[in-house]
Design a protein around this motif. Structure first.
Motif, PDB file in Angstrom:
ATOM      1  N   ILE A 125       0.860  -1.179   0.000  1.00  0.00           N
ATOM      2  CA  ILE A 125       0.000   0.000   0.000  1.00  0.00           C
ATOM      3  C   ILE A 125       0.900   1.234   0.000  1.00  0.00           C
ATOM      4  CG2 ILE A 125      -1.813   1.273   1.181  1.00  0.00           C
ATOM      5  CD1 ILE A 125      -2.706  -1.447   0.074  1.00  0.00           C
ATOM      6  N   ALA A 126       0.750   2.073  -1.003  1.00  0.00           N
ATOM      7  CA  ALA A 126       1.564   3.276  -1.117  1.00  0.00           C
ATOM      8  C   ALA A 126       0.658   4.501  -1.162  1.00  0.00           C
ATOM      9  CB  ALA A 126       2.430   3.216  -2.374  1.00  0.00           C
ATOM     10  N   ILE A 171       1.695  14.758   2.946  1.00  0.00           N
ATOM     11  CA  ILE A 171       1.863  14.407   4.355  1.00  0.00           C
ATOM     12  C   ILE A 171       0.580  13.844   4.935  1.00  0.00           C
ATOM     13  CG2 ILE A 171       2.282  15.363   6.654  1.00  0.00           C
ATOM     14  CD1 ILE A 171       4.222  17.356   5.300  1.00  0.00           C
ATOM     15  N   MET A 172      -0.555  14.477   4.607  1.00  0.00           N
ATOM     16  CA  MET A 172      -1.825  13.993   5.137  1.00  0.00           C
ATOM     17  C   MET A 172      -2.118  12.575   4.644  1.00  0.00           C
ATOM     18  SD  MET A 172      -5.621  15.739   5.006  1.00  0.00           S
ATOM     19  CE  MET A 172      -5.002  17.147   5.925  1.00  0.00           C
ATOM     20  N   GLY A 173      -1.879  12.322   3.354  1.00  0.00           N
ATOM     21  CA  GLY A 173      -2.112  10.991   2.822  1.00  0.00           C
ATOM     22  C   GLY A 173      -1.251   9.944   3.493  1.00  0.00           C
ATOM     23  N   VAL A 174       0.014  10.270   3.717  1.00  0.00           N
ATOM     24  CA  VAL A 174       0.922   9.347   4.399  1.00  0.00           C
ATOM     25  C   VAL A 174       0.480   9.118   5.837  1.00  0.00           C
ATOM     26  CG1 VAL A 174       3.269   9.112   5.288  1.00  0.00           C
ATOM     27  CG2 VAL A 174       2.912   9.851   2.927  1.00  0.00           C
ATOM     28  N   THR A 205       4.592   0.904  10.229  1.00  0.00           N
ATOM     29  CA  THR A 205       5.709   1.258  11.106  1.00  0.00           C
ATOM     30  C   THR A 205       6.991   1.584  10.336  1.00  0.00           C
ATOM     31  OG1 THR A 205       6.292  -1.083  11.329  1.00  0.00           O
ATOM     32  CG2 THR A 205       4.809  -0.149  12.989  1.00  0.00           C
ATOM     33  N   GLU A 206       7.012   1.342   9.019  1.00  0.00           N
ATOM     34  CA  GLU A 206       8.201   1.684   8.248  1.00  0.00           C
ATOM     35  C   GLU A 206       8.457   3.183   8.323  1.00  0.00           C
ATOM     36  OE1 GLU A 206       5.653  -0.010   6.950  1.00  0.00           O
ATOM     37  OE2 GLU A 206       6.392  -1.918   6.138  1.00  0.00           O
ATOM     38  N   ASN A 207       9.724   3.554   8.268  1.00  0.00           N
ATOM     39  CA  ASN A 207      10.079   4.971   8.360  1.00  0.00           C
ATOM     40  C   ASN A 207       9.593   5.764   7.154  1.00  0.00           C
ATOM     41  OD1 ASN A 207      11.389   4.637  10.820  1.00  0.00           O
ATOM     42  ND2 ASN A 207      13.350   4.138   9.848  1.00  0.00           N
ATOM     43  N   ARG A 228      12.261  13.257   0.717  1.00  0.00           N
ATOM     44  CA  ARG A 228      12.560  12.281   1.766  1.00  0.00           C
ATOM     45  C   ARG A 228      12.122  12.802   3.135  1.00  0.00           C
ATOM     46  NH1 ARG A 228      17.266  10.885  -1.262  1.00  0.00           N
ATOM     47  NH2 ARG A 228      17.121   8.733  -1.968  1.00  0.00           N
ATOM     48  N   ASP A 229      12.286  14.093   3.343  1.00  0.00           N
ATOM     49  CA  ASP A 229      11.859  14.681   4.621  1.00  0.00           C
ATOM     50  C   ASP A 229      10.349  14.566   4.819  1.00  0.00           C
ATOM     51  OD1 ASP A 229      14.447  15.377   5.269  1.00  0.00           O
ATOM     52  OD2 ASP A 229      14.268  17.456   4.591  1.00  0.00           O
ATOM     53  N   LEU A 230       9.596  14.436   3.732  1.00  0.00           N
ATOM     54  CA  LEU A 230       8.144  14.262   3.827  1.00  0.00           C
ATOM     55  C   LEU A 230       7.761  12.824   4.184  1.00  0.00           C
ATOM     56  CD1 LEU A 230       6.867  16.318   0.732  1.00  0.00           C
ATOM     57  CD2 LEU A 230       7.124  17.073   3.104  1.00  0.00           C
ATOM     58  N   GLY A 231       8.757  11.949   4.254  1.00  0.00           N
ATOM     59  CA  GLY A 231       8.501  10.561   4.627  1.00  0.00           C
ATOM     60  C   GLY A 231       8.361   9.618   3.453  1.00  0.00           C
ATOM     61  N   LEU A 232       8.878  10.011   2.284  1.00  0.00           N
ATOM     62  CA  LEU A 232       8.714   9.201   1.079  1.00  0.00           C
ATOM     63  C   LEU A 232       9.950   8.344   0.817  1.00  0.00           C
ATOM     64  CD1 LEU A 232       7.077  11.833  -1.311  1.00  0.00           C
ATOM     65  CD2 LEU A 232       6.005  10.370   0.419  1.00  0.00           C
ATOM     66  N   LEU A 233       9.711   7.070   0.524  1.00  0.00           N
ATOM     67  CA  LEU A 233      10.796   6.159   0.163  1.00  0.00           C
ATOM     68  C   LEU A 233      11.192   6.352  -1.290  1.00  0.00           C
ATOM     69  CD1 LEU A 233      12.578   3.647   0.800  1.00  0.00           C
ATOM     70  CD2 LEU A 233      10.654   2.242  -0.011  1.00  0.00           C
TER      71      LEU A 233
END
Length: 262
Positions: free
Chosen positions: A72-73, A87-90, A100-102, A126-131
């Motif tokens: 799920i992405a 950010i809201m979607g994440v 729980t993944e970073n 990356r700072d937004l939490g995206l791999l």
């Protein structure tokens, strides 16, 4: 900036099925086709739509997430590329699914977040939490692409195949994932040929789907709808190629973490 672009070949071709938006069709596809052929897939979810008519429910989303073969992405809370929406979607996905993944994968809505933008803003993304960021279309030309284009020129390949040569060796600082967009009119034989090229060249290709519809269903002829039976034909071909040892089928996350050259 570290550049993870790689010119080496891999042992097998890699195929990724990436499905956008979170439509109710996705769960039918999961139950009836993906499970039948044991195919992993990545579902890119617009979180504000979950629970609406013709969209996935939270329970269905949790079932998909509970299957380790599925990813799920994020795809924006309201299908946008701005920071707040990403950010809201994440955050919503983390809350609903207990992720729980970073970092979480992100599929860019539309093509506005292109390769140049991703390159210039890799640290911020990356700072937004995206791999990773999966975008539309193919990489800029490079030596490997030109070599394959030259090979295909002698084989009278279709325009779709030429445009969507496997996303071989292109990655901005290990962040950008390109994809071949599948439209209503896309010939399943072209999809199969791209899989064959990926196998021959030991390359990775990401196919971006949206809705899958049967002929008697609303929006069947919409450009973003793909014929349900054609999708199963393609799925059967993928399973055959995998069983013959020619390709591996992975989620975006799995392929990305292996460091494969998109």
């Amino acid at each position: 900036m570290q550049n993870n672009t790689c010119l080496s070949a891999f042992e097998k071709g890699i195929v990724v099925i990436s499905i956008d938006d979170g439509n109710s069709d996705d769960f039918r596809l999961y139950e009836n086709i993906l499970l039948k052929y044991n195919l992993p897939a990545t579902f890119n979810v617009v979180t504000s739509r979950i629970g609406e008519e013709y969209c996935l429910t939270k329970d269905q989303l949790r079932i998909l997430y509970g299957n380790p073969s599925m990813e799920i992405a994020a795809h924006g809370h309201t299908h946008k590329n701005d920071d707040e929406d990403i950010i809201m979607g994440v955050d919503v996905l983390r809350d609903w699914l207990g992720i729980t993944e970073n970092t979480i994968g992100f599929a860019s809505p539309g093509s506005r977040m292109n390769n140049d933008f991703i390159e210039e803003n890799a640290e911020h993304l990356r700072d937004l939490g995206l791999l990773y960021v999966r975008t539309s279309g193919n990489p800029k030309p490079n030596k490997r692409h030109l070599e394959i284009q030259e090979k295909l020129a002698d084989k009278e390949a279709s325009g779709y195949i030429i445009k969507n040569i496997p996303q071989l060796i292109y990655s901005f600082d290990g962040l950008c994932v390109n994809s071949a967009v599948v439209f209503n009119a896309t010939d399943p034989n072209d999809l199969k040929k791209l899989v064959d090229i990926s196998a021959e060249e030991k390359a990775c290709i990401v196919f971006m789907f949206h809705r899958t519809k049967k002929k008697d269903e609303p929006n069947y002829e919409n450009q973003w709808s793909y014929d349900y039976d054609k999708f199963e034909e393609f799925a059967e071909y993928l399973a055959k190629k995998r069983n013959e040892g020619d390709i591996d089928i992975l989620t975006n996350r799995q392929a990305f973490l292996m460091g494969l050259p998109f």
